[in-house]
Design a protein around this motif. Structure first.
Motif, PDB file in Angstrom:
ATOM      1  N   GLU A 133       0.440  -0.875   0.025  1.00 24.10           N
ATOM      2  CA  GLU A 133      -0.059   0.314   0.768  1.00 24.10           C
ATOM      3  C   GLU A 133       0.904   1.289   0.133  1.00 24.10           C
ATOM      4  O   GLU A 133       1.675   1.114   0.780  1.00 24.10           O
ATOM      5  N   LYS A 134       0.225   2.461  -0.790  1.00 27.86           N
ATOM      6  CA  LYS A 134       1.623   3.477  -1.211  1.00 27.86           C
ATOM      7  C   LYS A 134       0.442   4.479  -1.373  1.00 27.86           C
ATOM      8  O   LYS A 134      -0.407   4.570  -2.354  1.00 27.86           O
ATOM      9  N   ASP A 135       0.300   5.612  -0.438  1.00 24.68           N
ATOM     10  CA  ASP A 135      -0.412   6.338  -0.935  1.00 24.68           C
ATOM     11  C   ASP A 135      -2.050   5.983  -0.993  1.00 24.68           C
ATOM     12  O   ASP A 135      -3.152   6.640  -1.270  1.00 24.68           O
ATOM     13  N   GLY A 136      -2.345   4.980  -0.191  1.00 26.40           N
ATOM     14  CA  GLY A 136      -4.378   4.696   0.446  1.00 26.40           C
ATOM     15  C   GLY A 136      -4.144   3.972  -1.420  1.00 26.40           C
ATOM     16  O   GLY A 136      -5.610   3.600  -1.022  1.00 26.40           O
ATOM     17  N   ARG A 137      -3.591   3.349  -1.981  1.00 23.49           N
ATOM     18  CA  ARG A 137      -4.229   2.231  -2.591  1.00 23.49           C
ATOM     19  C   ARG A 137      -2.752   1.317  -3.534  1.00 23.49           C
ATOM     20  O   ARG A 137      -1.699   1.512  -2.763  1.00 23.49           O
ATOM     21  N   PHE A 138      -3.036  -0.214  -2.841  1.00 23.77           N
ATOM     22  CA  PHE A 138      -2.549  -1.063  -3.944  1.00 23.77           C
ATOM     23  C   PHE A 138      -1.458  -0.252  -4.813  1.00 23.77           C
ATOM     24  O   PHE A 138      -2.113  -0.035  -6.022  1.00 23.77           O
ATOM     25  N   VAL A 139       0.131  -1.009  -5.143  1.00 22.92           N
ATOM     26  CA  VAL A 139       1.182  -0.723  -6.155  1.00 22.92           C
ATOM     27  C   VAL A 139       0.509  -1.816  -7.319  1.00 22.92           C
ATOM     28  O   VAL A 139       1.247  -1.750  -8.589  1.00 22.92           O
ATOM     29  N   GLY A 140      -0.395  -2.496  -7.446  1.00 22.32           N
ATOM     30  CA  GLY A 140      -1.025  -3.388  -8.301  1.00 22.32           C
ATOM     31  C   GLY A 140      -2.158  -3.728  -7.968  1.00 22.32           C
ATOM     32  O   GLY A 140      -2.868  -3.999  -6.671  1.00 22.32           O
ATOM     33  N   LEU A 141      -2.751  -4.758  -8.943  1.00 24.06           N
ATOM     34  CA  LEU A 141      -3.904  -6.052  -8.503  1.00 24.06           C
ATOM     35  C   LEU A 141      -3.733  -6.580  -7.527  1.00 24.06           C
ATOM     36  O   LEU A 141      -2.784  -7.617  -7.469  1.00 24.06           O
ATOM     37  N   VAL A 142      -4.278  -6.405  -6.033  1.00 19.74           N
ATOM     38  CA  VAL A 142      -4.348  -7.947  -5.527  1.00 19.74           C
ATOM     39  C   VAL A 142      -5.428  -8.541  -5.429  1.00 19.74           C
ATOM     40  O   VAL A 142      -6.911  -8.296  -5.655  1.00 19.74           O
ATOM     41  N   ILE A 143      -5.462 -10.212  -5.566  1.00 17.07           N
ATOM     42  CA  ILE A 143      -6.083 -10.949  -5.610  1.00 17.07           C
ATOM     43  C   ILE A 143      -6.017 -11.862  -3.910  1.00 17.07           C
ATOM     44  O   ILE A 143      -4.834 -12.085  -3.416  1.00 17.07           O
ATOM     45  N   ASP A 144      -7.330 -12.516  -3.585  1.00 19.14           N
ATOM     46  CA  ASP A 144      -7.725 -13.031  -2.408  1.00 19.14           C
ATOM     47  C   ASP A 144      -8.566 -14.324  -2.481  1.00 19.14           C
ATOM     48  O   ASP A 144      -9.719 -14.197  -2.843  1.00 19.14           O
ATOM     49  N   GLU A 145      -7.650 -15.524  -3.415  1.00 16.20           N
ATOM     50  CA  GLU A 145      -8.455 -15.962  -3.672  1.00 16.20           C
ATOM     51  C   GLU A 145      -8.726 -17.362  -2.484  1.00 16.20           C
ATOM     52  O   GLU A 145     -10.016 -18.032  -2.560  1.00 16.20           O
ATOM     53  N   ASP A 146      -8.214 -16.782  -1.101  1.00 18.83           N
ATOM     54  CA  ASP A 146      -8.348 -17.327  -0.002  1.00 18.83           C
ATOM     55  C   ASP A 146      -9.924 -17.298   0.816  1.00 18.83           C
ATOM     56  O   ASP A 146     -11.588 -18.259   1.184  1.00 18.83           O
ATOM     57  N   ASN A 147     -10.198 -15.644   0.703  1.00 23.58           N
ATOM     58  CA  ASN A 147     -11.638 -15.430   1.255  1.00 23.58           C
ATOM     59  C   ASN A 147     -12.581 -14.559   0.061  1.00 23.58           C
ATOM     60  O   ASN A 147     -13.676 -14.537   0.527  1.00 23.58           O
ATOM     61  N   GLN A 148     -12.014 -14.702  -0.997  1.00 17.67           N
ATOM     62  CA  GLN A 148     -13.054 -13.603  -1.730  1.00 17.67           C
ATOM     63  C   GLN A 148     -12.336 -14.238  -3.705  1.00 17.67           C
ATOM     64  O   GLN A 148     -13.317 -13.304  -4.316  1.00 17.67           O
ATOM     65  N   GLY A 149     -12.599 -15.481  -3.368  1.00 18.81           N
ATOM     66  CA  GLY A 149     -12.306 -15.624  -4.592  1.00 18.81           C
ATOM     67  C   GLY A 149     -13.374 -16.041  -6.170  1.00 18.81           C
ATOM     68  O   GLY A 149     -13.372 -15.418  -7.127  1.00 18.81           O
ATOM     69  N   HIS A 150     -14.528 -15.530  -5.871  1.00 20.49           N
ATOM     70  CA  HIS A 150     -15.725 -14.844  -6.135  1.00 20.49           C
ATOM     71  C   HIS A 150     -15.580 -13.365  -7.190  1.00 20.49           C
ATOM     72  O   HIS A 150     -16.290 -12.913  -7.631  1.00 20.49           O
ATOM     73  N   LEU A 151     -14.908 -12.671  -6.908  1.00 22.20           N
ATOM     74  CA  LEU A 151     -14.088 -11.207  -7.200  1.00 22.20           C
ATOM     75  C   LEU A 151     -13.141 -11.362  -7.828  1.00 22.20           C
ATOM     76  O   LEU A 151     -13.322 -10.581  -8.861  1.00 22.20           O
ATOM     77  N   THR A 152     -12.345 -12.934  -8.307  1.00 25.43           N
ATOM     78  CA  THR A 152     -11.007 -12.416  -9.190  1.00 25.43           C
ATOM     79  C   THR A 152     -11.457 -12.172 -10.681  1.00 25.43           C
ATOM     80  O   THR A 152     -10.754 -11.185 -10.306  1.00 25.43           O
ATOM     81  N   ASP A 153     -12.186 -12.990 -11.352  1.00 25.01           N
ATOM     82  CA  ASP A 153     -12.288 -12.668 -12.280  1.00 25.01           C
ATOM     83  C   ASP A 153     -12.523 -11.521 -12.204  1.00 25.01           C
ATOM     84  O   ASP A 153     -12.003 -10.998 -13.918  1.00 25.01           O
ATOM     85  N   GLU A 154     -13.441 -10.870 -12.011  1.00 26.44           N
ATOM     86  CA  GLU A 154     -13.995  -9.558 -12.092  1.00 26.44           C
ATOM     87  C   GLU A 154     -12.738  -8.269 -11.732  1.00 26.44           C
ATOM     88  O   GLU A 154     -13.172  -7.226 -12.711  1.00 26.44           O
ATOM     89  N   ARG A 155     -11.923  -8.228 -10.784  1.00 27.77           N
ATOM     90  CA  ARG A 155     -10.702  -6.993 -10.335  1.00 27.77           C
ATOM     91  C   ARG A 155     -10.016  -7.861 -11.498  1.00 27.77           C
ATOM     92  O   ARG A 155      -9.208  -6.896 -12.250  1.00 27.77           O
TER      93      ARG A 155
END
Length: 168
Positions: A133-155
């Motif tokens: 996290e830099k200046d309130g944003r991630f420096v790249g795409l963050v994937i959480d397959e373990d807990n939010q896998g249902h959001l992966t494809d859309e992200r």
């Protein structure tokens, strides 16, 4: 659109699957996929656009394939190159070092003079600290397959569309 090199390190297969989805969305002719473990410095040097993917292991550590991959980056001239980063992590098990490996890659390519694109919002993630996290944003795409896998494809889809617009 210029050719894109996608380089990933993957132990459990999650990051490789994400890399493959990213490649598919760019189109096979526009993006080539490499395991960082098998890639050469010549492979890294031939692209203007580089996408680096890693998972975070242990408490904020790089994925094993990137141990050698990081040293390969020392041999790359990043002047005029644009880098986008992506990776996966588990904020429930590692809330104090969530996706830190992406941050390690970011620090490396920034020190080498790369332009970095593809920052990603922190909204929707619950964690305590992240080197990514830099200046309130991630420096790249963050994937959480373990807990939010249902959001992966859309992200992934949203991120790739943003990259395509920036890379034109």
């Amino acid at each position: 659109m210029a050719n894109i090199g996608i380089f990933y390190g993957s132990t459990s297969g999650n990051t490789q699957k994400v890399a493959e989805k990213i490649q598919k969305l760019f189109g096979g002719d526009a993006a080539n996929l490499y395991s960082i473990q098998k890639a050469s410095t010549q492979d890294l040097n031939k692209y203007q656009y580089l996408l680096f993917g890693t998972s975070t292991w242990g408490i904020g550590e790089l994925q094993d394939d990137w141990a050698d991959g990081l040293s390969k980056l020392d041999q790359v001239d990043f002047a005029g190159k644009t880098v986008a980063l992506f990776g996966s992590g588990d904020p429930e098990s590692y809330p104090d070092s969530f996706v830190d490996a992406i941050g390690i890659l970011y620090e490396k390519v920034m020190a080498k003079g790369a332009a970095v694109i593809g920052f990603w919002p922190t909204d929707g993630y619950t964690y305590e600290a992240s080197r990514t996290e830099k200046d309130g944003r991630f420096v790249g795409l963050v994937i959480d397959e373990d807990n939010q896998g249902h959001l992966t494809d859309e992200r992934i889809k949203t991120w790739v569309e943003e990259l395509k617009a920036t890379m034109q």
